[in-house]
Design a protein around this motif. Sequence first.
Motif: not given
Ligand code: ARG
Length: 236
Positions: A17, A20, A24, A59, A76-79, A84, A125, A128-129, A173, A196, A198
């Motif tokens: 996504a 960010f 990305e 996202f 996607a920098a996903m925590t 999840r 967003q 998101t966290t 973040d 957090e 990723y």
């Molecule tokens: N780290 C946060 C989460 O996992 C935000 C990630 C948003 N990433 C993005 N690609 N927009 O919720």
Amino acid sequence: GCTTGGGGGTEITPGTAPGFPPFEFKNDDNELVGFDIDLLEAVVGETDYTLGSWEELEFSSLIPGLQNDRIDVIAAAMTITEDRDETIDFSDPYYNADQSILVASGGDFSPSSLDDLEGRRLGAQEGTTGESVIQSELIESGQVSESNYNAYGSYVLAVEDLINGNIDAIVIDQPVAQTFASQRDVDIAFTYETGERYGFGVRTDDDDLQEALNSGLATVQDNGTYEEIRNEWFSS
Ligand code: ARG
């Protein structure tokens, strides 16, 4: 979904996504670039899989996209969160982050704790966290009303609204907050520690891919590639 390509290993479709930075985002030539893009390419390069072309999703559509086979891996920098983890699996962690509170530069609002956000208009967003912090720490306690929270499809739009004065603060973040602060008229007011981490997301039945990503990650961490990629995207 996965297809077996001629010669190479199974091809996997990565999803992310953008919007960010520096994880990305789209560069000036509208190409998808960033730390996650380079890292996943390096990691998969150490495995028997081959990386297909990137799918760009919102996202909040990444986990559904994984579950319905539109994509095979999320970068996607996903925590890694408990919620999840109930629906998808994660690789070992590859980056740490906390949540920062961003405000417009040169304004008179400079909060130093979550309590200072009481009664304010906030943005994050969707899915998101950062949104979770707003919901669990401020909306549930009644300090911020639901109607004063704006959920955005992208943090780029949230930053626009912050600069335009439509909202008072964003929860985002810390590494991304720092990047926006270096590019736009926004400042980090304070950072709220969430600890957090990723991870890359895969389907729960994709154990082989999960193991391959973990071993690829360990390899790039040991051979200096991870550090090279990090230095390229995080200058300071
Ligand atoms: N780290 C946060 C989460 O996992 C935000 C990630 C948003 N990433 C993005 N690609 N927009 O919720």
